[in-house]
Design a protein around this motif. Structure first.
Motif, PDB file in Angstrom:
ATOM      1  N   ILE A 245      13.524  53.626  33.083  1.00  0.00           N
ATOM      2  CA  ILE A 245      13.197  54.761  33.944  1.00  0.00           C
ATOM      3  C   ILE A 245      12.423  54.237  35.143  1.00  0.00           C
ATOM      4  O   ILE A 245      11.618  53.306  35.013  1.00  0.00           O
ATOM      5  CB  ILE A 245      12.381  55.836  33.175  1.00  0.00           C
ATOM      6  N   LYS A 246      12.665  54.787  36.284  1.00  0.00           N
ATOM      7  CA  LYS A 246      12.047  54.335  37.527  1.00  0.00           C
ATOM      8  C   LYS A 246      11.259  55.480  38.132  1.00  0.00           C
ATOM      9  O   LYS A 246      11.780  56.586  38.285  1.00  0.00           O
ATOM     10  CB  LYS A 246      13.125  53.857  38.502  1.00  0.00           C
ATOM     11  N   LEU A 247       9.998  55.202  38.472  1.00  0.00           N
ATOM     12  CA  LEU A 247       9.129  56.187  39.089  1.00  0.00           C
ATOM     13  C   LEU A 247       8.859  55.776  40.521  1.00  0.00           C
ATOM     14  O   LEU A 247       8.513  54.629  40.798  1.00  0.00           O
ATOM     15  CB  LEU A 247       7.794  56.304  38.327  1.00  0.00           C
ATOM     16  N   ASN A 248       8.987  56.693  41.413  1.00  0.00           N
ATOM     17  CA  ASN A 248       8.747  56.442  42.837  1.00  0.00           C
ATOM     18  C   ASN A 248       7.337  56.906  43.174  1.00  0.00           C
ATOM     19  O   ASN A 248       7.066  58.104  43.241  1.00  0.00           O
ATOM     20  CB  ASN A 248       9.782  57.186  43.671  1.00  0.00           C
ATOM     21  N   ILE A 249       6.416  55.949  43.329  1.00  0.00           N
ATOM     22  CA  ILE A 249       5.013  56.281  43.623  1.00  0.00           C
ATOM     23  C   ILE A 249       4.623  55.758  44.994  1.00  0.00           C
ATOM     24  O   ILE A 249       3.464  55.502  45.260  1.00  0.00           O
ATOM     25  CB  ILE A 249       4.080  55.715  42.539  1.00  0.00           C
ATOM     26  N   ALA A 250       5.585  55.606  45.884  1.00  0.00           N
ATOM     27  CA  ALA A 250       5.269  55.098  47.228  1.00  0.00           C
ATOM     28  C   ALA A 250       4.379  56.070  47.981  1.00  0.00           C
ATOM     29  O   ALA A 250       3.426  55.683  48.663  1.00  0.00           O
ATOM     30  CB  ALA A 250       6.564  54.846  47.997  1.00  0.00           C
ATOM     31  N   ASN A 251       4.641  57.346  47.854  1.00  0.00           N
ATOM     32  CA  ASN A 251       3.819  58.331  48.549  1.00  0.00           C
ATOM     33  C   ASN A 251       2.397  58.357  48.006  1.00  0.00           C
ATOM     34  O   ASN A 251       1.437  58.551  48.742  1.00  0.00           O
ATOM     35  CB  ASN A 251       4.460  59.717  48.418  1.00  0.00           C
ATOM     36  N   MET A 252       2.241  58.137  46.702  1.00  0.00           N
ATOM     37  CA  MET A 252       0.895  58.127  46.112  1.00  0.00           C
ATOM     38  C   MET A 252       0.081  56.950  46.635  1.00  0.00           C
ATOM     39  O   MET A 252      -1.094  57.080  46.972  1.00  0.00           O
ATOM     40  CB  MET A 252       1.019  58.071  44.594  1.00  0.00           C
TER      41      MET A 252
END
Length: 266
Positions: free
Chosen positions: A158-165
């Motif tokens: 599973i891949k989580l996109n936390i670039a904005n965080m």
């Protein structure tokens, strides 16, 4: 049919026409053009009700509500209700009198929207019946139903996109970077409370007759104290002897600066 079941109303139309139809000689569908459409046999109100899984098409008097005929429908589409082949406003229904006698009659609506509502009311009811049957089967055999597997398969990630965080955290907590100086060296700010770092050219005092030169300067951080610049070597013995009379004079010793002293007071 159970006695405890209640009867619900699915559709009500204030005007419907009833026609006598000729017997069907072949297997082809019914045609409304073969009926005497300008001379209906009866006109009144149509009401569709449901009790359990069975729907009932009831033809009633507009004023008194007296029942003229009733057609029980246990399946749709089916033989109890059929559409004609040449119009969407006419249908053939199978009526029953409760004593086992049946007859086929034609019904028609003056407005096409009423015919559409009639058709949709029967479709929605039997769609609900099919759903209830499926729920009952699943309740009896819960193991036969499809199971929801939410576990990860082998090799699945599973891949989580936390670039904005990360961007938000960096903008809120990171200190502001100092602007780089244009030159190779960065200038430090002056100390608080100190005087300007600009050097004042020292005054030049010259002894009469070629004596030693003493230059004084104010140190930037000394609070006003004076300091002496490097001084030349004292004159030779011969020169000192020539001016010996003047140096021994009592009146001029206090005003002359002695060579070799490190500080000069004013």
């Amino acid at each position: 049919m159970e006695e405890g079941e209640y009867e619900s109303v699915l559709c009500v139309k204030p005007e419907v026409h009833v026609y006598r139809i000729p017997p069907r000689a072949t297997n082809r569908g019914y045609r409304a053009a073969e009926w005497q459409l300008d001379q209906p046999s009866w006109s009144g109100r149509l009401r569709i009700t449901a009790k359990g899984q069975v729907a009932y098409i009831k033809l009633e008097d507009r004023t008194s509500g007296e029942l003229f005929a009733q057609a029980p429908v246990d399946q749709f589409p089916g033989t109890a209700v059929e559409s004609v082949t040449d119009s969407s406003r006419y249908f053939v229904i199978r009526i029953e009198d409760g004593n086992g006698r049946r007859a086929f009659i034609g019904i028609g609506f003056g407005d096409r929207g009423d015919a559409f509502d009639f058709n949709v009311a029967l479709q929605d009811h039997f769609k609900w019946v099919r759903q209830q049957c499926e729920f009952a089967k699943q309740a009896q055999n819960p193991d036969q139903g499809p199971k929801l597997d939410l576990g990860f398969k082998e090799g699945q990630t599973i891949k989580l996109n936390i670039a904005n965080m990360k961007k938000k955290e960096g903008a809120a907590g990171s200190p502001r970077a100092r602007p780089a100086s244009t030159g190779g060296l960065s200038l430090l700010p002056p100390p608080p409370g100190g005087k300007s770092s600009i050097l004042i050219p020292p005054p030049v005092e010259q002894l009469s007759g070629g004596g030693s030169l003493v230059q004084t300067a104010v140190a930037p951080s000394s609070g006003g104290a004076t300091m002496s610049w490097p001084q030349p070597k004292p004159a030779t013995t011969a020169t000192t002897d020539i001016w010996g009379d003047f140096t021994k004079s009592t009146g001029s010793t206090s005003n002359q600066t002695q060579p070799g002293t490190g500080w000069v007071q004013f």
